[in-house]
Scaffold this active site. Sequence first.
Site, PDB file in Angstrom:
ATOM      1  N   ASP A 220       0.816  -1.211   0.000  1.00 55.27           N
ATOM      2  CA  ASP A 220       0.000   0.000   0.000  1.00 55.27           C
ATOM      3  C   ASP A 220       0.854   1.268   0.000  1.00 55.27           C
ATOM      4  O   ASP A 220       1.902   1.336   0.643  1.00 55.27           O
ATOM      5  CB  ASP A 220      -0.872  -0.006   1.263  1.00 55.27           C
ATOM      6  CG  ASP A 220      -1.724   1.235   1.400  1.00 55.27           C
ATOM      7  OD1 ASP A 220      -2.600   1.436   0.547  1.00 55.27           O
ATOM      8  OD2 ASP A 220      -1.493   2.007   2.359  1.00 55.27           O
ATOM      9  N   GLU A 289       0.944  -0.423  -5.042  1.00 58.92           N
ATOM     10  CA  GLU A 289      -0.022   0.639  -5.315  1.00 58.92           C
ATOM     11  C   GLU A 289       0.734   1.961  -5.385  1.00 58.92           C
ATOM     12  O   GLU A 289       1.292   2.418  -4.389  1.00 58.92           O
ATOM     13  CB  GLU A 289      -1.071   0.723  -4.209  1.00 58.92           C
ATOM     14  CG  GLU A 289      -2.115   1.798  -4.486  1.00 58.92           C
ATOM     15  CD  GLU A 289      -2.661   2.466  -3.239  1.00 58.92           C
ATOM     16  OE1 GLU A 289      -3.820   2.932  -3.292  1.00 58.92           O
ATOM     17  OE2 GLU A 289      -1.942   2.539  -2.223  1.00 58.92           O
TER      18      GLU A 289
END
Length: 572
Positions: A220, A289
């Site tokens: 993330d 990401e």
Amino acid sequence: MNIFFSSLSIIFLLNCFKSRAETDEDWWTHGVFYQIYPRSFKDSNNDGDGDLQGIINKLDHFKDAGLTGVWLSPIMKSPQVDAGYDISDYYSIDPMYGSMEDLKNLIEKAHELGIKVILDFVPNHTSNQHEWFKASENGTEEYRDFYVWVDGTPDKPPNNWISVFKNSAWKWSTKREQWYLHQFLEAQPDLNYWNPEVRKALHRILIYYMDLGIDGFRVDAVPYLVEDKLLRDEPRSYDPNAQPNEPDYLIHTYTKDTDDTFDVVYEFREVVDEYTKKNGGSTRILMSEAYAPLDKTMRYYGTSDGSRLGAHFTFNFFFVSLNLNVTTAYDIEALVYKWIDNLPNIYVSNWVIGNHDNRRVSTRCGVENVDGFNMLVNLLPGIGVTYNGEEIGQEDGEVSYEQGKDPAARNKSTFYKESRDFERTPFQWDDTINAGFNEGHETWLPVSGNYHETNLAAQKEANGLSHYKIYREVLKKRQEDPAALGDTNIWSLSEDVLVLKRTLGNSHIVLAFKLGWHNNTIPEEVFIPGIKCNKAIVAITNVGSAYNIGDALNPLQFTLNPHDSIVLDINC
């Protein structure tokens, strides 16, 4: 027809690129990954929240659909200030979702079905309830420098850095009498990657879950990992639409995509590669990401020559911005080639049309087009990614401000524009109470009112075509040699018509798709460039198509109605 002449004239200018599966046969290179939003997927104990046992109970869905693996949005222990992206214990499962035994059970049963399991890994920050942060704020020597702390006075932040969620990225600690950095919420203090012990601690977490059998990680918010050590002010963007407290007010030269950040990602890759080398078995993978400029996005894959490797793939977010009000077929063609032309040949492409942070594709692009977009992202070369609900054409749910949970959207005047709650409403399994998500307990976000019409059970039982049946057939079609190994061309024949052709020898799999956005009532005559024979067989059609599976048509001249998307088999 003018379209024929204008389209033929550009055929010779088009680039043709190879599928990466031709040179890399590893399991993930041509896989389809399914993002599960656990809190909204399936509630097994009727408490209103989805859980791991609910996922276990529905594992057959992934096998039936033909998926390669599932990625679970965060399930680690968290106060849930930001939907689990504020982790308070990396080594525990949040009780909302179950236990570590439940996770082990899920991994075992998924592997029995041939399904890989990917976990969401949040390395940029922790919760302020994490024991590391508590110890750091208390000045405990071992953890003193685990976070970014800066001297100062409580009336003046150290610099002008702005949080992703607006306002200053600094919070004063009265306990420690210093400022700490939070690039997201105040409850999400940033870890200090200048401290090698922080890196080692994060590496140990990866190894722990790989020991449990996890097949990889979605990493993330990677662009934010390492900030400028000199804490320099960031320059103004002079964006006329940005307010001084908004992130777009600045150019994030010193807080995003820094050179040191790439080194951290490359270290993560070394950890998982070394683990696979040492322990054997299938490759453990990283997905990163990174909402970043294209050149930076590619660097998260690794260096252009492959001398250092980063994520096995970095999410391609080009398609999550598609919008029926502005996007044309020309735009889609350009986005495909822009990605491919910039991706070094040693890396694998991927295609994403939605996730938990963006409005659902059926809402952005129309339910009548969801089959066409599912065909597109799964017939392009490389990896496909499906957000839960896309396989049934699920739309955004209806959520009021009072029902909303997104911490980034607590301003009532901007809630409907900024909230991410709409794309996170519960999955629609059937037409029983609460769409089969649970047995009737109030759900954490409301179930969409259209679940009686749009649900998986109805689509599986439908006498004719359904979005789910089409999705399943597309995933089968992508395994055929032209789609798995073939060359690729894509053409926009008009602002409304897109043609994708995958070719291996004399075998072609072709998608012809009329968006129906800009000329939404008029049928259009189209053709397949580069085809010399006059016979094609319809293999897959969208819901509502005038064509039937098995129909024969002339690929040199046929008609598409608005929203038609058909997959053709051509052998010549």
